[in-house]
Design a protein around this motif. Structure first.
Motif, PDB file in Angstrom:
ATOM      1  N   ARG A 149       0.817  -1.212   0.000  1.00  0.00           N
ATOM      2  CA  ARG A 149       0.000   0.000   0.000  1.00  0.00           C
ATOM      3  C   ARG A 149       0.852   1.264   0.000  1.00  0.00           C
ATOM      4  O   ARG A 149       0.496   2.264  -0.624  1.00  0.00           O
ATOM      5  CB  ARG A 149      -0.925   0.007   1.221  1.00  0.00           C
ATOM      6  CG  ARG A 149      -2.082  -0.977   1.104  1.00  0.00           C
ATOM      7  CD  ARG A 149      -2.893  -1.050   2.375  1.00  0.00           C
ATOM      8  NE  ARG A 149      -4.100  -1.848   2.207  1.00  0.00           N
ATOM      9  CZ  ARG A 149      -4.935  -2.173   3.182  1.00  0.00           C
ATOM     10  NH1 ARG A 149      -4.672  -1.766   4.423  1.00  0.00           N
ATOM     11  NH2 ARG A 149      -6.000  -2.898   2.943  1.00  0.00           N
ATOM     12  N   ARG A 150       1.991   1.203   0.701  1.00  0.00           N
ATOM     13  CA  ARG A 150       2.854   2.394   0.771  1.00  0.00           C
ATOM     14  C   ARG A 150       3.659   2.608  -0.504  1.00  0.00           C
ATOM     15  O   ARG A 150       3.895   3.750  -0.901  1.00  0.00           O
ATOM     16  CB  ARG A 150       3.807   2.280   1.960  1.00  0.00           C
ATOM     17  CG  ARG A 150       3.193   2.584   3.302  1.00  0.00           C
ATOM     18  CD  ARG A 150       4.254   2.887   4.339  1.00  0.00           C
ATOM     19  NE  ARG A 150       5.161   1.761   4.514  1.00  0.00           N
ATOM     20  CZ  ARG A 150       5.044   0.844   5.467  1.00  0.00           C
ATOM     21  NH1 ARG A 150       4.036   0.915   6.311  1.00  0.00           N
ATOM     22  NH2 ARG A 150       5.904  -0.141   5.579  1.00  0.00           N
ATOM     23  N   HIS A 151       4.086   1.513  -1.126  1.00  0.00           N
ATOM     24  CA  HIS A 151       5.086   1.630  -2.188  1.00  0.00           C
ATOM     25  C   HIS A 151       4.575   1.355  -3.597  1.00  0.00           C
ATOM     26  O   HIS A 151       5.327   1.552  -4.555  1.00  0.00           O
ATOM     27  CB  HIS A 151       6.256   0.684  -1.900  1.00  0.00           C
ATOM     28  CG  HIS A 151       6.922   0.948  -0.583  1.00  0.00           C
ATOM     29  ND1 HIS A 151       7.500   2.161  -0.259  1.00  0.00           N
ATOM     30  CD2 HIS A 151       7.086   0.160   0.528  1.00  0.00           C
ATOM     31  CE1 HIS A 151       7.999   2.114   0.962  1.00  0.00           C
ATOM     32  NE2 HIS A 151       7.756   0.916   1.461  1.00  0.00           N
ATOM     33  N   LEU A 152       3.328   0.908  -3.732  1.00  0.00           N
ATOM     34  CA  LEU A 152       2.814   0.696  -5.085  1.00  0.00           C
ATOM     35  C   LEU A 152       2.781   2.036  -5.810  1.00  0.00           C
ATOM     36  O   LEU A 152       2.157   2.981  -5.331  1.00  0.00           O
ATOM     37  CB  LEU A 152       1.398   0.102  -5.028  1.00  0.00           C
ATOM     38  CG  LEU A 152       0.818  -0.359  -6.372  1.00  0.00           C
ATOM     39  CD1 LEU A 152       1.604  -1.536  -6.931  1.00  0.00           C
ATOM     40  CD2 LEU A 152      -0.656  -0.740  -6.205  1.00  0.00           C
ATOM     41  N   PRO A 153       3.481   2.148  -6.947  1.00  0.00           N
ATOM     42  CA  PRO A 153       3.559   3.443  -7.647  1.00  0.00           C
ATOM     43  C   PRO A 153       2.184   4.009  -7.965  1.00  0.00           C
ATOM     44  O   PRO A 153       1.250   3.263  -8.279  1.00  0.00           O
ATOM     45  CB  PRO A 153       4.322   3.085  -8.933  1.00  0.00           C
ATOM     46  CG  PRO A 153       5.105   1.861  -8.581  1.00  0.00           C
ATOM     47  CD  PRO A 153       4.260   1.092  -7.624  1.00  0.00           C
ATOM     48  N   LYS A 154       2.054   5.321  -7.877  1.00  0.00           N
ATOM     49  CA  LYS A 154       0.780   5.970  -8.147  1.00  0.00           C
ATOM     50  C   LYS A 154       0.496   6.065  -9.641  1.00  0.00           C
ATOM     51  O   LYS A 154      -0.646   6.216 -10.058  1.00  0.00           O
ATOM     52  CB  LYS A 154       0.753   7.373  -7.521  1.00  0.00           C
ATOM     53  CG  LYS A 154       0.840   7.353  -6.004  1.00  0.00           C
ATOM     54  CD  LYS A 154       0.630   8.721  -5.416  1.00  0.00           C
ATOM     55  CE  LYS A 154       0.801   8.696  -3.897  1.00  0.00           C
ATOM     56  NZ  LYS A 154      -0.146   7.803  -3.231  1.00  0.00           N
ATOM     57  N   SER A 155       1.532   5.994 -10.452  1.00  0.00           N
ATOM     58  CA  SER A 155       1.358   6.027 -11.909  1.00  0.00           C
ATOM     59  C   SER A 155       1.910   4.736 -12.491  1.00  0.00           C
ATOM     60  O   SER A 155       3.118   4.487 -12.439  1.00  0.00           O
ATOM     61  CB  SER A 155       2.089   7.221 -12.519  1.00  0.00           C
ATOM     62  OG  SER A 155       1.542   8.427 -12.044  1.00  0.00           O
ATOM     63  N   LEU A 156       1.016   3.908 -13.014  1.00  0.00           N
ATOM     64  CA  LEU A 156       1.423   2.628 -13.592  1.00  0.00           C
ATOM     65  C   LEU A 156       0.875   2.506 -15.007  1.00  0.00           C
ATOM     66  O   LEU A 156      -0.298   2.746 -15.244  1.00  0.00           O
ATOM     67  CB  LEU A 156       0.879   1.464 -12.753  1.00  0.00           C
ATOM     68  CG  LEU A 156       1.425   1.288 -11.342  1.00  0.00           C
ATOM     69  CD1 LEU A 156       0.638   0.210 -10.621  1.00  0.00           C
ATOM     70  CD2 LEU A 156       2.894   0.909 -11.388  1.00  0.00           C
ATOM     71  N   LEU A 216      -4.783  -2.621  -5.158  1.00  0.00           N
ATOM     72  CA  LEU A 216      -4.833  -2.419  -3.715  1.00  0.00           C
ATOM     73  C   LEU A 216      -6.005  -3.177  -3.094  1.00  0.00           C
ATOM     74  O   LEU A 216      -5.874  -3.756  -2.007  1.00  0.00           O
ATOM     75  CB  LEU A 216      -4.946  -0.924  -3.402  1.00  0.00           C
ATOM     76  CG  LEU A 216      -3.715  -0.073  -3.741  1.00  0.00           C
ATOM     77  CD1 LEU A 216      -4.017   1.403  -3.512  1.00  0.00           C
ATOM     78  CD2 LEU A 216      -2.511  -0.508  -2.911  1.00  0.00           C
ATOM     79  N   PRO A 232      -6.291  -0.572 -13.073  1.00  0.00           N
ATOM     80  CA  PRO A 232      -6.045   0.566 -12.189  1.00  0.00           C
ATOM     81  C   PRO A 232      -5.285   0.150 -10.932  1.00  0.00           C
ATOM     82  O   PRO A 232      -5.434  -0.969 -10.436  1.00  0.00           O
ATOM     83  CB  PRO A 232      -7.453   1.057 -11.834  1.00  0.00           C
ATOM     84  CG  PRO A 232      -8.353   0.481 -12.873  1.00  0.00           C
ATOM     85  CD  PRO A 232      -7.731  -0.828 -13.263  1.00  0.00           C
ATOM     86  N   ARG A 233      -4.517   1.073 -10.402  1.00  0.00           N
ATOM     87  CA  ARG A 233      -3.798   0.854  -9.150  1.00  0.00           C
ATOM     88  C   ARG A 233      -4.763   0.501  -8.025  1.00  0.00           C
ATOM     89  O   ARG A 233      -4.472  -0.363  -7.188  1.00  0.00           O
ATOM     90  CB  ARG A 233      -3.020   2.121  -8.806  1.00  0.00           C
ATOM     91  CG  ARG A 233      -2.277   2.089  -7.464  1.00  0.00           C
ATOM     92  CD  ARG A 233      -1.545   3.409  -7.280  1.00  0.00           C
ATOM     93  NE  ARG A 233      -0.774   3.433  -6.037  1.00  0.00           N
ATOM     94  CZ  ARG A 233      -1.268   3.834  -4.866  1.00  0.00           C
ATOM     95  NH1 ARG A 233      -2.538   4.224  -4.781  1.00  0.00           N
ATOM     96  NH2 ARG A 233      -0.497   3.842  -3.788  1.00  0.00           N
ATOM     97  N   SER A 234      -5.920   1.160  -8.001  1.00  0.00           N
ATOM     98  CA  SER A 234      -6.895   0.923  -6.939  1.00  0.00           C
ATOM     99  C   SER A 234      -7.359  -0.532  -6.927  1.00  0.00           C
ATOM    100  O   SER A 234      -7.598  -1.103  -5.857  1.00  0.00           O
ATOM    101  CB  SER A 234      -8.103   1.852  -7.097  1.00  0.00           C
ATOM    102  OG  SER A 234      -8.719   1.667  -8.361  1.00  0.00           O
TER     103      SER A 234
END
Length: 226
Positions: free
Chosen positions: A70-77, A87, A82-84
């Motif tokens: 949750r802390r380190h998953l890049p916000k732009s992939l 998560l 989707p990143r969400s």
């Protein structure tokens, strides 16, 4: 493969690896349950304590890995999902470890030993519920391959077949849980009421473990559909 090397050169370590590792650790918490149930049946509480420690350790490791993702998953992939969604997937995976620990804690907290007439059904349900978790893990281990092919082609069909097998296993646990509850119902008058309550609770948690595994598969199915 070239696709994997390109992804690595752009982002360093793929974010998918830690997600797969998290599911592996969550499964490790669950896979100890059959031997824990057997140790309790044998009233080998020293052995049971060692197994319980291993389950607790796996659950703690899963929690730590969940926070790290949750802390380190890049916000732009540059990924097809989707990143969400990734998560959310980690959160669902974590429920596998949590539920395994909940079951183990009830067993150990009460030095619980299921009645002999229930033992075969309990072992059967435990084995099948853990098999659900193993099948969910196998499907998640294909996630990096799915990303490489952009969630299309033969790989998707292969994963869908794995998810269909997961559904079959989960339905089997539903039947096993129902049959176990019927057996317990017939024994209620012979057992202490408080014990009966906790037997039902433990049985429900084994069913919930299979449900958690199915939810992992369901979320992966949603990713396949996007």
């Amino acid at each position: 493969m070239a696709g994997r090397n390109t992804l690595g050169s752009l982002f360093g370590r793929s974010p998918i690896g830690p997600i797969q590792e998290h599911m592996q650790v969550a499964f490790e918490a669950a896979e100890h349950l059959p031997e824990l149930v057997q140790a309790s049946a044998d009233e080998d509480w020293n052995r049971a304590k060692e197994i319980y420690k291993a389950i607790i350790e796996s659950e703690k490791n899963a929690d730590k890995m969940k926070r790290d993702v949750r802390r380190h998953l890049p916000k732009s992939l540059f990924l097809p999902v989707p990143r969400s969604d990734l998560l959310v997937l980690v959160g669902i995976q974590d429920q596998v470890a949590n539920t395994a620990q909940d079951f183990a804690s009830i067993l150990m907290g009460r030095d619980m030993r299921f009645p002999e007439k229930l033992a075969p059904a309990v072992h059967e349900l435990t084995q099948t519920s853990v098999a659900c978790c193993g099948q969910a893990l196998a499907a998640i281990q294909e996630l990096d391959e799915l990303l490489e092919v952009g969630f299309s082609g033969r790989e998707v069909k292969r994963v869908e077949a794995m998810l269909n097998e997961l559904d079959k296993l989960e339905r089997r646990t539903d039947k096993q849980q129902f049959n176990l509850r019927r057996k317990l119902f017939k024994l209620e008058d012979e057992l202490h009421p408080v014990d009966v309550m906790f037997y039902y609770r433990a049985t429900a948690l084994l069913g919930s473990l299979a449900d958690c595994a199915e939810k992992v598969g369901d979320h992966l199915q949603i990713l396949l559909a996007k």
